[in-house]
Design a protein around this motif. Sequence first.
Motif, short mmCIF file in Angstrom:
data_model
loop_
_atom_site.label_atom_id
_atom_site.label_comp_id
_atom_site.label_asym_id
_atom_site.label_seq_id
_atom_site.Cartn_x
_atom_site.Cartn_y
_atom_site.Cartn_z
N ASP A 49 -8.01 -2.69 -9.53
CA ASP A 49 -9.32 -2.49 -10.17
C ASP A 49 -10.30 -3.58 -9.78
O ASP A 49 -11.47 -3.30 -9.50
N GLN A 50 -9.85 -4.82 -9.76
CA GLN A 50 -10.74 -5.92 -9.39
C GLN A 50 -11.19 -5.79 -7.93
O GLN A 50 -12.36 -5.99 -7.61
N LEU A 51 -10.26 -5.46 -7.05
CA LEU A 51 -10.62 -5.30 -5.64
C LEU A 51 -11.65 -4.20 -5.46
O LEU A 51 -12.61 -4.35 -4.69
N MET A 52 -11.49 -3.10 -6.18
CA MET A 52 -12.41 -1.97 -6.02
C MET A 52 -13.78 -2.22 -6.64
O MET A 52 -14.72 -1.48 -6.38
N ASP A 120 -7.85 8.15 1.90
CA ASP A 120 -8.04 9.54 1.50
C ASP A 120 -7.89 9.71 -0.01
O ASP A 120 -7.28 10.66 -0.50
N GLY A 121 -8.46 8.76 -0.77
CA GLY A 121 -8.51 8.85 -2.22
C GLY A 121 -7.27 8.39 -2.96
O GLY A 121 -7.23 8.43 -4.19
N GLU A 122 -6.26 7.90 -2.26
CA GLU A 122 -5.01 7.46 -2.89
C GLU A 122 -4.74 5.99 -2.55
O GLU A 122 -5.03 5.56 -1.42
N PRO A 123 -4.16 5.24 -3.48
CA PRO A 123 -3.77 3.87 -3.12
C PRO A 123 -2.82 3.89 -1.92
O PRO A 123 -1.99 4.80 -1.78
N ILE A 124 -2.96 2.91 -1.04
CA ILE A 124 -2.12 2.84 0.14
C ILE A 124 -0.76 2.24 -0.25
O ILE A 124 -0.70 1.10 -0.71
N ALA A 125 0.29 3.00 -0.06
CA ALA A 125 1.64 2.55 -0.40
C ALA A 125 2.14 1.56 0.65
O ALA A 125 1.68 1.57 1.80
N VAL A 126 3.08 0.73 0.26
CA VAL A 126 3.67 -0.23 1.19
C VAL A 126 4.23 0.49 2.41
O VAL A 126 4.05 0.04 3.53
N ARG A 127 4.87 1.62 2.22
CA ARG A 127 5.45 2.34 3.36
C ARG A 127 4.38 2.91 4.30
O ARG A 127 4.67 3.33 5.41
N ASP A 128 3.11 2.90 3.85
CA ASP A 128 2.01 3.43 4.64
C ASP A 128 0.99 2.34 5.00
O ASP A 128 -0.21 2.59 5.02
N LEU A 129 1.45 1.13 5.24
CA LEU A 129 0.63 -0.01 5.67
C LEU A 129 0.00 -0.80 4.53
O LEU A 129 -0.74 -1.73 4.76
N GLY A 130 0.22 -0.42 3.30
CA GLY A 130 -0.41 -1.07 2.15
C GLY A 130 0.44 -2.17 1.56
O GLY A 130 1.42 -2.58 2.16
N PRO A 131 0.07 -2.67 0.44
CA PRO A 131 -0.98 -2.17 -0.44
C PRO A 131 -2.39 -2.57 -0.01
O PRO A 131 -3.37 -2.01 -0.44
#
Length: 163
Positions: A49-52, A120-131
């Motif tokens: 939330d803070q980042l956004m 694409d509107g979803e938080p980036i998961a660790v398995r997908d290069l995130g968070p």
Amino acid sequence: MAVTALLLSSTMLPVQAAPLPPPEGEVLLRVMGNIEHPNVDGELQLDLDQLMTLSPHVIETATPWTEGVGRFEGPLFRAVLEAAGAEGERVRVASLNEYEIEIPFSDLHDYDVILAVMRDGEPIAVRDLGPVLVLYPFDEHPELLNETIRHRSVWHVGTVDVQ
């Protein structure tokens, strides 16, 4: 060093009068080093939330690591540094798997580099290069598709150390 800090600060938001409150959610990013606005134990710790809320920005781009064009969202990297009260010439970005690279403040001044936390509107998961992913605007600036910038485009970002 003062000139670089002045150049960077001239492109950022006004300096915050007080540090951000401690995060209420899971900490996604820790900013440390030469900062003036820590919120937890000498660091600026930020949740989703803070980042956004820090200068949210959208980049629609293809990347060397993903298929097709994605819609990436997150704060401008320079806005996060401004919120931290950062002063320096570069940042050392470290991933959760301990990959580290230095990024000069000039990159953050010259380009709208974001700390992507949504794809694409979803938080980036660790398995997908995130968070958190350092993302340069590749499609807007094809000159960024080079080895140096690819190495600076860190995935799984956990910490930023201002130097």
